[in-house]
Scaffold this motif. Structure first.
Motif, mmCIF file in Angstrom:
data_model
loop_
_atom_site.group_PDB
_atom_site.id
_atom_site.type_symbol
_atom_site.label_atom_id
_atom_site.label_comp_id
_atom_site.label_asym_id
_atom_site.label_seq_id
_atom_site.Cartn_x
_atom_site.Cartn_y
_atom_site.Cartn_z
ATOM 1 N N ASP A 8 0.859 -1.173 0.000
ATOM 2 C CA ASP A 8 0.000 0.000 0.000
ATOM 3 C C ASP A 8 0.907 1.240 0.000
ATOM 4 O OD1 ASP A 8 1.008 0.179 2.589
ATOM 5 O OD2 ASP A 8 -0.953 0.230 3.559
ATOM 6 N N HIS A 9 0.317 2.404 0.194
ATOM 7 C CA HIS A 9 1.078 3.650 0.152
ATOM 8 C C HIS A 9 2.160 3.728 1.234
ATOM 9 C CE1 HIS A 9 -2.299 4.314 2.893
ATOM 10 N NE2 HIS A 9 -1.558 5.236 3.497
ATOM 11 N N ARG A 10 1.913 3.119 2.385
ATOM 12 C CA ARG A 10 2.893 3.200 3.466
ATOM 13 C C ARG A 10 4.134 2.353 3.186
ATOM 14 N NH1 ARG A 10 -0.334 2.145 8.774
ATOM 15 N NH2 ARG A 10 1.695 2.497 9.740
ATOM 16 N N GLY A 11 4.008 1.372 2.315
ATOM 17 C CA GLY A 11 5.152 0.547 1.945
ATOM 18 C C GLY A 11 5.657 0.797 0.547
ATOM 19 N N PHE A 12 5.060 1.776 -0.148
ATOM 20 C CA PHE A 12 5.359 1.979 -1.562
ATOM 21 C C PHE A 12 6.843 2.250 -1.838
ATOM 22 C CE2 PHE A 12 5.669 4.466 -5.471
ATOM 23 C CZ PHE A 12 5.060 3.588 -6.363
ATOM 24 N N ALA A 13 7.445 3.185 -1.133
ATOM 25 C CA ALA A 13 8.859 3.520 -1.385
ATOM 26 C C ALA A 13 9.762 2.319 -1.110
ATOM 27 C CB ALA A 13 9.278 4.720 -0.537
ATOM 28 N N ALA A 14 9.490 1.583 -0.043
ATOM 29 C CA ALA A 14 10.293 0.396 0.280
ATOM 30 C C ALA A 14 10.107 -0.670 -0.784
ATOM 31 C CB ALA A 14 9.903 -0.136 1.656
ATOM 32 N N LYS A 15 8.885 -0.844 -1.272
ATOM 33 C CA LYS A 15 8.625 -1.831 -2.333
ATOM 34 C C LYS A 15 9.419 -1.498 -3.584
ATOM 35 C CE LYS A 15 4.949 -1.446 -4.733
ATOM 36 N NZ LYS A 15 4.707 -1.331 -6.150
ATOM 37 N N GLU A 16 9.447 -0.256 -3.950
ATOM 38 C CA GLU A 16 10.184 0.154 -5.145
ATOM 39 C C GLU A 16 11.680 -0.139 -4.984
ATOM 40 O OE1 GLU A 16 8.711 1.322 -8.132
ATOM 41 O OE2 GLU A 16 7.017 0.490 -7.032
ATOM 42 N N ALA A 17 12.222 0.119 -3.813
ATOM 43 C CA ALA A 17 13.639 -0.162 -3.557
ATOM 44 C C ALA A 17 13.899 -1.672 -3.580
ATOM 45 C CB ALA A 17 14.061 0.427 -2.210
ATOM 46 N N LEU A 18 13.005 -2.447 -2.995
ATOM 47 C CA LEU A 18 13.178 -3.906 -2.992
ATOM 48 C C LEU A 18 13.052 -4.493 -4.393
ATOM 49 C CD1 LEU A 18 11.298 -4.993 0.255
ATOM 50 C CD2 LEU A 18 13.769 -5.042 -0.182
ATOM 51 N N ARG A 30 7.467 -9.642 -10.021
ATOM 52 C CA ARG A 30 6.187 -9.178 -10.574
ATOM 53 C C ARG A 30 5.514 -8.274 -9.551
ATOM 54 N NH1 ARG A 30 4.941 -13.508 -14.333
ATOM 55 N NH2 ARG A 30 7.006 -14.068 -15.091
ATOM 56 N N ASP A 31 5.360 -7.030 -9.904
ATOM 57 C CA ASP A 31 4.753 -6.033 -9.025
ATOM 58 C C ASP A 31 3.240 -6.068 -9.217
ATOM 59 O OD1 ASP A 31 3.879 -3.794 -7.658
ATOM 60 O OD2 ASP A 31 5.429 -2.479 -8.450
ATOM 61 N N LEU A 32 2.521 -6.367 -8.139
ATOM 62 C CA LEU A 32 1.062 -6.442 -8.205
ATOM 63 C C LEU A 32 0.383 -5.241 -7.553
ATOM 64 C CD1 LEU A 32 0.554 -10.264 -7.567
ATOM 65 C CD2 LEU A 32 0.838 -9.039 -9.729
ATOM 66 N N GLY A 33 1.147 -4.184 -7.354
ATOM 67 C CA GLY A 33 0.531 -2.951 -6.909
ATOM 68 C C GLY A 33 1.054 -2.439 -5.578
ATOM 69 N N ASN A 34 0.729 -1.356 -5.353
ATOM 70 C CA ASN A 34 0.194 -0.359 -6.241
ATOM 71 C C ASN A 34 1.292 0.108 -7.196
ATOM 72 O OD1 ASN A 34 -1.394 1.678 -7.365
ATOM 73 N ND2 ASN A 34 -2.098 2.447 -5.415
ATOM 74 N N ASP A 35 0.899 0.561 -8.374
ATOM 75 C CA ASP A 35 1.887 0.995 -9.359
ATOM 76 C C ASP A 35 2.210 2.485 -9.250
ATOM 77 O OD1 ASP A 35 -0.435 2.077 -10.351
ATOM 78 O OD2 ASP A 35 -0.299 1.115 -12.312
ATOM 79 N N HIS A 36 1.586 3.160 -8.300
ATOM 80 C CA HIS A 36 1.872 4.573 -8.032
ATOM 81 C C HIS A 36 1.520 4.857 -6.566
ATOM 82 C CE1 HIS A 36 -2.430 4.442 -8.867
ATOM 83 N NE2 HIS A 36 -2.535 5.562 -8.173
ATOM 84 N N TYR A 37 2.051 5.934 -6.051
ATOM 85 C CA TYR A 37 1.755 6.311 -4.670
ATOM 86 C C TYR A 37 0.343 6.876 -4.605
ATOM 87 C CZ TYR A 37 1.856 8.533 -0.157
ATOM 88 O OH TYR A 37 1.560 8.894 1.126
ATOM 89 N N ASP A 38 -0.476 6.307 -3.740
ATOM 90 C CA ASP A 38 -1.851 6.758 -3.550
ATOM 91 C C ASP A 38 -2.158 6.671 -2.063
ATOM 92 O OD1 ASP A 38 -4.579 7.159 -3.342
ATOM 93 O OD2 ASP A 38 -5.125 5.575 -4.756
ATOM 94 N N GLU A 39 -2.164 7.812 -1.402
ATOM 95 C CA GLU A 39 -2.332 7.809 0.052
ATOM 96 C C GLU A 39 -3.685 7.262 0.507
ATOM 97 O OE1 GLU A 39 -3.892 12.290 1.121
ATOM 98 O OE2 GLU A 39 -1.732 11.954 0.980
ATOM 99 N N ASN A 40 -4.595 7.050 -0.418
ATOM 100 C CA ASN A 40 -5.910 6.531 -0.060
ATOM 101 C C ASN A 40 -6.107 5.055 -0.394
ATOM 102 O OD1 ASN A 40 -7.037 8.997 0.999
ATOM 103 N ND2 ASN A 40 -7.007 9.740 -1.116
ATOM 104 N N ASP A 41 -5.054 4.381 -0.842
ATOM 105 C CA ASP A 41 -5.225 2.964 -1.173
ATOM 106 C C ASP A 41 -5.272 2.120 0.104
ATOM 107 O OD1 ASP A 41 -2.530 2.690 -0.400
ATOM 108 O OD2 ASP A 41 -1.808 2.328 -2.419
ATOM 109 N N ASP A 42 -5.723 0.893 -0.045
ATOM 110 C CA ASP A 42 -5.868 -0.025 1.084
ATOM 111 C C ASP A 42 -5.097 -1.305 0.812
ATOM 112 O OD1 ASP A 42 -7.644 1.647 2.568
ATOM 113 O OD2 ASP A 42 -9.271 1.036 1.238
ATOM 114 N N TYR A 43 -4.404 -1.813 1.828
ATOM 115 C CA TYR A 43 -3.543 -2.985 1.652
ATOM 116 C C TYR A 43 -4.261 -4.300 1.345
ATOM 117 C CZ TYR A 43 -4.663 -3.696 6.588
ATOM 118 O OH TYR A 43 -5.325 -3.861 7.773
ATOM 119 N N PRO A 44 -5.513 -4.541 1.779
ATOM 120 C CA PRO A 44 -6.084 -5.868 1.532
ATOM 121 C C PRO A 44 -6.093 -6.294 0.064
ATOM 122 C CG PRO A 44 -7.367 -4.786 3.215
ATOM 123 C CD PRO A 44 -6.408 -3.751 2.650
#
Length: 150
Positions: A8-18, A30-44
């Motif tokens: 989700d947005h809280r892990g987005f920067a770390a995901k991109e680095a990983l 294979r990246d299954l999302g989110n493909d952009h930073y969205d502070e309103n997205d939900d992790y489930p």
């Protein structure tokens, strides 16, 4: 081995680095999302996408990130055949793979720095399941829980 990753947005920067780290280590990521930073997205929804892929491809692994790692870990462990572990250290990741054959790694993006996350992921991916009698017995006991507790 294919590695499915999502956050989700809280892990987005770390995901991109990983993702970059894993690609440099020659993993099929294979990246299954989110493909952009969205502070309103939900992790489930992102966790479910990874779980479905890992469930369908038993040779693959999944990595999930959110702020605490707890939310994605809870979601992942709701699914049959998935063993997710929230890890804060390489030692914990080692034990999760060796003892419990964990197929999804949940990570706390806001509690472990980027280098620490890379070390955790590398250890987790390089550690095989021990396949000892006690560990395989325990996995069987866990599988039986699903049948007993619908």
């Amino acid at each position: 081995m294919t590695i499915y990753i999502a956050s989700d947005h809280r892990g987005f920067a770390a995901k991109e680095a990983l993702k970059k780290h894993l690609a440099e280590s020659a993993y099929d990521v294979r990246d299954l999302g989110n493909d952009h930073y969205d502070e309103n997205d939900d992790y489930p929804s992102f966790a479910i996408a990874v779980v479905k892929k890992v469930s369908a491809d038993l040779d693959s692994k999944g990595i999930l990130l959110c702020g605490s790692g707890v939310g994605v870990d809870v979601v992942a462990n709701k699914f049959k055949g998935i063993r997710s572990s929230l890890c804060f250290s390489p030692d914990q990741a080692y034990a999760a793979r060796q003892d419990d054959d964990v197929n999804i790694l949940s990570l706390p993006a806001e509690y472990v720095d980027e280098e620490g996350l890379k070390r955790i992921v590398s250890t987790w991916l390089q550690t095989p399941f021990s396949n000892t009698e006690k560990h395989t017995r325990r996995l069987s006991e866990m599988r039986d829980l699903g049948a007993e507790n619908p």
